[in-house]
Design a protein around this motif. Structure first.
Motif, PDB file in Angstrom:
ATOM      1  N   CYS A 110       4.563 -16.991   7.803  1.00  0.00           N
ATOM      2  CA  CYS A 110       5.047 -15.667   7.388  1.00  0.00           C
ATOM      3  C   CYS A 110       5.204 -14.741   8.584  1.00  0.00           C
ATOM      4  N   VAL A 111       4.198 -14.721   9.441  1.00  0.00           N
ATOM      5  CA  VAL A 111       4.261 -13.879  10.638  1.00  0.00           C
ATOM      6  C   VAL A 111       5.456 -14.291  11.507  1.00  0.00           C
ATOM      7  N   ALA A 112       5.627 -15.594  11.686  1.00  0.00           N
ATOM      8  CA  ALA A 112       6.744 -16.087  12.498  1.00  0.00           C
ATOM      9  C   ALA A 112       8.086 -15.720  11.870  1.00  0.00           C
ATOM     10  N   ALA A 113       8.184 -15.843  10.552  1.00  0.00           N
ATOM     11  CA  ALA A 113       9.440 -15.545   9.853  1.00  0.00           C
ATOM     12  C   ALA A 113       9.803 -14.070   9.944  1.00  0.00           C
ATOM     13  N   VAL A 114       8.803 -13.210   9.824  1.00  0.00           N
ATOM     14  CA  VAL A 114       9.050 -11.767   9.787  1.00  0.00           C
ATOM     15  C   VAL A 114       9.285 -11.181  11.172  1.00  0.00           C
ATOM     16  N   PHE A 115       8.535 -11.637  12.172  1.00  0.00           N
ATOM     17  CA  PHE A 115       8.513 -10.930  13.445  1.00  0.00           C
ATOM     18  C   PHE A 115       9.225 -11.629  14.598  1.00  0.00           C
ATOM     19  N   SER A 116       9.638 -12.879  14.457  1.00  0.00           N
ATOM     20  CA  SER A 116      10.306 -13.570  15.571  1.00  0.00           C
ATOM     21  C   SER A 116      11.682 -12.963  15.835  1.00  0.00           C
ATOM     22  N   ALA A 117      11.906 -12.552  17.081  1.00  0.00           N
ATOM     23  CA  ALA A 117      13.188 -11.968  17.460  1.00  0.00           C
ATOM     24  C   ALA A 117      14.268 -13.044  17.507  1.00  0.00           C
ATOM     25  N   PRO A 118      15.529 -12.678  17.264  1.00  0.00           N
ATOM     26  CA  PRO A 118      16.607 -13.670  17.325  1.00  0.00           C
ATOM     27  C   PRO A 118      16.613 -14.391  18.665  1.00  0.00           C
ATOM     28  N   PRO A 119      16.895 -15.700  18.664  1.00  0.00           N
ATOM     29  CA  PRO A 119      16.870 -16.480  19.913  1.00  0.00           C
ATOM     30  C   PRO A 119      17.958 -16.038  20.873  1.00  0.00           C
ATOM     31  N   PHE A 120      17.722 -16.287  22.164  1.00  0.00           N
ATOM     32  CA  PHE A 120      18.729 -15.991  23.168  1.00  0.00           C
ATOM     33  C   PHE A 120      19.880 -16.985  23.034  1.00  0.00           C
ATOM     34  N   PRO A 121      21.063 -16.617  23.514  1.00  0.00           N
ATOM     35  CA  PRO A 121      22.184 -17.569  23.470  1.00  0.00           C
ATOM     36  C   PRO A 121      21.878 -18.810  24.283  1.00  0.00           C
ATOM     37  N   ALA A 122      22.704 -19.845  24.074  1.00  0.00           N
ATOM     38  CA  ALA A 122      22.511 -21.101  24.797  1.00  0.00           C
ATOM     39  C   ALA A 122      22.742 -20.883  26.282  1.00  0.00           C
ATOM     40  N   ALA A 123      22.354 -21.861  27.071  1.00  0.00           N
ATOM     41  CA  ALA A 123      22.458 -21.744  28.518  1.00  0.00           C
ATOM     42  C   ALA A 123      23.906 -21.560  28.951  1.00  0.00           C
ATOM     43  N   ILE A 124      24.080 -20.993  30.144  1.00  0.00           N
ATOM     44  CA  ILE A 124      25.414 -20.695  30.639  1.00  0.00           C
ATOM     45  C   ILE A 124      26.203 -21.957  30.931  1.00  0.00           C
ATOM     46  N   GLY A 125      27.527 -21.796  30.967  1.00  0.00           N
ATOM     47  CA  GLY A 125      28.379 -22.919  31.343  1.00  0.00           C
ATOM     48  C   GLY A 125      28.398 -24.025  30.306  1.00  0.00           C
ATOM     49  N   SER A 126      28.831 -25.172  30.749  1.00  0.00           N
ATOM     50  CA  SER A 126      28.918 -26.318  29.845  1.00  0.00           C
ATOM     51  C   SER A 126      28.045 -27.442  30.380  1.00  0.00           C
ATOM     52  N   GLN A 127      26.729 -27.236  30.302  1.00  0.00           N
ATOM     53  CA  GLN A 127      25.816 -28.252  30.807  1.00  0.00           C
ATOM     54  C   GLN A 127      25.940 -29.530  29.988  1.00  0.00           C
ATOM     55  N   LYS A 128      25.982 -30.647  30.678  1.00  0.00           N
ATOM     56  CA  LYS A 128      26.049 -31.926  29.977  1.00  0.00           C
ATOM     57  C   LYS A 128      24.692 -32.273  29.385  1.00  0.00           C
ATOM     58  N   LYS A 129      23.641 -31.954  30.121  1.00  0.00           N
ATOM     59  CA  LYS A 129      22.311 -32.282  29.655  1.00  0.00           C
ATOM     60  C   LYS A 129      21.848 -31.257  28.628  1.00  0.00           C
ATOM     61  N   PHE A 130      21.281 -31.727  27.548  1.00  0.00           N
ATOM     62  CA  PHE A 130      20.812 -30.820  26.507  1.00  0.00           C
ATOM     63  C   PHE A 130      19.573 -30.058  26.963  1.00  0.00           C
ATOM     64  N   SER A 131      19.570 -28.773  26.699  1.00  0.00           N
ATOM     65  CA  SER A 131      18.376 -27.972  26.969  1.00  0.00           C
ATOM     66  C   SER A 131      18.217 -26.958  25.850  1.00  0.00           C
ATOM     67  N   ARG A 132      16.981 -26.745  25.423  1.00  0.00           N
ATOM     68  CA  ARG A 132      16.725 -25.810  24.324  1.00  0.00           C
ATOM     69  C   ARG A 132      16.964 -24.382  24.781  1.00  0.00           C
ATOM     70  N   PRO A 133      17.451 -23.517  23.870  1.00  0.00           N
ATOM     71  CA  PRO A 133      17.622 -22.109  24.238  1.00  0.00           C
ATOM     72  C   PRO A 133      16.274 -21.412  24.340  1.00  0.00           C
ATOM     73  N   LEU A 134      16.260 -20.285  25.029  1.00  0.00           N
ATOM     74  CA  LEU A 134      15.046 -19.499  25.150  1.00  0.00           C
ATOM     75  C   LEU A 134      14.712 -18.821  23.832  1.00  0.00           C
ATOM     76  N   LEU A 135      13.439 -18.793  23.496  1.00  0.00           N
ATOM     77  CA  LEU A 135      12.988 -18.122  22.287  1.00  0.00           C
ATOM     78  C   LEU A 135      12.098 -16.952  22.698  1.00  0.00           C
ATOM     79  N   PRO A 136      12.580 -15.725  22.565  1.00  0.00           N
ATOM     80  CA  PRO A 136      11.854 -14.561  23.082  1.00  0.00           C
ATOM     81  C   PRO A 136      10.528 -14.319  22.385  1.00  0.00           C
ATOM     82  N   ALA A 137       9.536 -13.875  23.171  1.00  0.00           N
ATOM     83  CA  ALA A 137       8.216 -13.578  22.623  1.00  0.00           C
ATOM     84  C   ALA A 137       8.147 -12.165  22.056  1.00  0.00           C
TER      85      ALA A 137
END
Length: 505
Positions: A353-380
């Protein structure tokens, strides 16, 4: 360049406080500034001079006045930057010099305006170094993103120089930036992280709070930061006025470290703590929670942020009863044993519940067109959306992830491929599946009405507590005899996905 700007500035927004304490500027000029009603160039010049010399202003006030969205603030920004002469200086050295003068705090849009002022001034001083002002701004944002990547603690594998260059291909007005320039910028940030100035009183407060004095902008009157990596972008906000949603004894086992890496055997033992879910932080203390008692350094070290986390019953762990699994934003996995089935479910509900209510929207995906998959940043940081807006944000994210997962599974890797390509495919599949499940749970909780759950509408006592009596550990206490290692423990420090043949239909 807009995508690049949004990434780095959203990442930068995690540095420092969500809440800006607006200074009541002295005299009528301050009144004009806060209302955005004055457009007098001379007045802007006078204010810029005062800001530069910190005449009745603090370093933390500067960005607030340069970043407002009105004509007067733009004039102030232009006049303020005239105090800096970047002629003949490299871009990274100029940015470091600029940051020595003030604290880059504020909302995403405010920070962006400040960096635009910097980019404009640098280009004026060095018109032949980089082809355009947009190019300067693009590289400025790229350096800040790189700073987060190289010196962060929850964003996976660090970016290499080759990846940094590849991400910026074609971003200099359709052309490539000189490789020599990009290599120099990369090495500069790698060897020394970007930092900005902090007011003396903030340094003293940071020191007295037991946190890193170099966590630029990461302290305010109300919110300090729990620092794990000397990187203020992603540190955990510690708000002393935050509500306490649940307390009680839990035993913890560190199951997987950051990015799901296997925890070394010697660090996997069970330890009993008095757990306190306060705000978006789960504190694990040796002693019972007392509001007036300051947290020890050990307590802060054990604290876990539940932003963007997901708690669930540890169905694949059979050695102990009443065990829940917590997967954090940086993909650490912790096991917690509660004292009963009801307590376990209560902890799961509260955390989600706390996570659902208070988690800020995630940051956009990494810049450019990286071939390797990387998770987006999740702001605290804590979201500023209303509950309805938060629900819509989660629903939009679920729709996006579901579409991406379907597309991903429609193009499985060639059966002849082995190694990194297949591993990367499985990792992305695992990530998308987990995120889809997480948002589905968040949406379900928001639709059910989380206020009742957070205020204690379950089997436990009311959620907004100030203290809690110490329950005695019953026979299902987390402390028990050693048992032979369970094979199921190995599942969570690697993608929990079946083979590609099973997964893709």
């Amino acid at each position: 360049n807009a995508e690049l700007q949004n990434v780095v500035l959203d990442a930068s927004a995690a540095m420092g406080s969500n809440e800006l304490w607006e200074k009541d500027a002295t005299g009528a000029l301050g009144h004009d500034l806060s209302n955005g009603s004055s457009s007098n160039v001379e007045a802007a010049r006078r204010l810029a001079k005062r800001l530069y010399h910190l005449d009745r202003f603090k370093r933390s006030d500067v960005a607030k006045h340069l970043g407002k969205n009105n004509e007067f603030s733009k004039l102030v920004g232009e006049e303020y930057l005239k105090f800096f002469d970047f002629t003949g200086m490299t871009l990274d050295y100029s940015l470091r010099s600029f940051f020595k003068a003030f604290s880059l705090i504020g909302e995403t849009q405010e920070r962006e305006r400040v960096l635009i002022h910097f980019s404009s001034r640098y280009y004026q001083c060095n018109p032949n170094t980089i082809s355009s002002q947009d190019g300067v701004h693009c590289l400025t944002c790229a350096m800040m993103l790189l700073n987060t990547d190289l010196h962060g603690h929850n964003i996976g594998k660090k970016m290499t120089c080759h990846e940094f260059i590849a991400n910026l291909q074609g971003m200099d007005d359709g052309k490539d930036f000189p490789k020599g320039l990009l290599k120099a910028l990369y090495n500069s940030i790698k060897n020394e992280k970007l930092e900005w100035a902090v007011d003396e009183e903030e340094k003293k407060k940071s020191h007295s709070d037991g946190t890193d004095e170099k966590d630029n902008g990461s302290q305010t009157k109300a919110v300090s930061r729990i620092t794990n990596s000397n990187n203020p972008f992603l540190d955990i906000p510690q708000d002393p006025s935050a509500a306490v949603y649940k307390t009680g004894f839990l035993a913890r086992k560190i199951h997987a470290d950051m990015d799901g890496k296997k925890t070394p055997r010697g660090k996997r033992g069970w330890k009993t703590f008095y757990a306190v879910l306060k705000g978006t932080v789960l504190y694990l203390q040796k002693d019972e929670y007392k509001p007036e008692k300051a947290l020890s350094e050990e307590d802060l070290k054990n604290a876990v942020s539940v932003h963007h986390a997901l708690a669930s019953k540890a169905t694949d762990y059979e050695k102990k009863p009443n065990v829940l699994k917590l997967k954090t934003a940086d993909w650490r996995v912790l096991l917690f044993q509660a004292q009963s089935q009801e307590e376990m479910q209560s902890w799961i509900n509260k955390i989600n519940c706390v996570a659902a209510v208070f988690s800020a929207p995630p940051f956009p995906a990494a810049i450019g067109s990286q071939k390797k998959f990387s998770r987006p940043l999740l702001p605290a940081t804590t979201t500023k959306l209303s509950q309805d807006e938060q629900l819509k944000s989660h629903e939009a994210k679920l729709k996006q992830i579901s579409t991406e997962l379907a597309e991903h599974r429609s193009y499985p890797p060639d059966k002849k491929l082995k190694g990194k390509e297949v591993d990367d495919y499985k990792l992305k599949d695992h990530y998308l599946e987990f995120e889809k499940n997480r948002y589905e749970i968040y949406i379900g909780l928001l639709k059910e009405g989380v206020k009742e759950l957070l205020s204690g509408g379950e089997n436990d006592a009311p959620g907004l507590k100030k203290s809690h009596s110490s329950p005695s550990l019953n026979q299902e206490s987390p402390v028990s005899a050693k048992v032979k290692r369970n094979v199921s423990e190995r599942k969570d420090y690697r993608p929990e996905t079946p083979s590609i043949k099973q997964k893709v239909t």
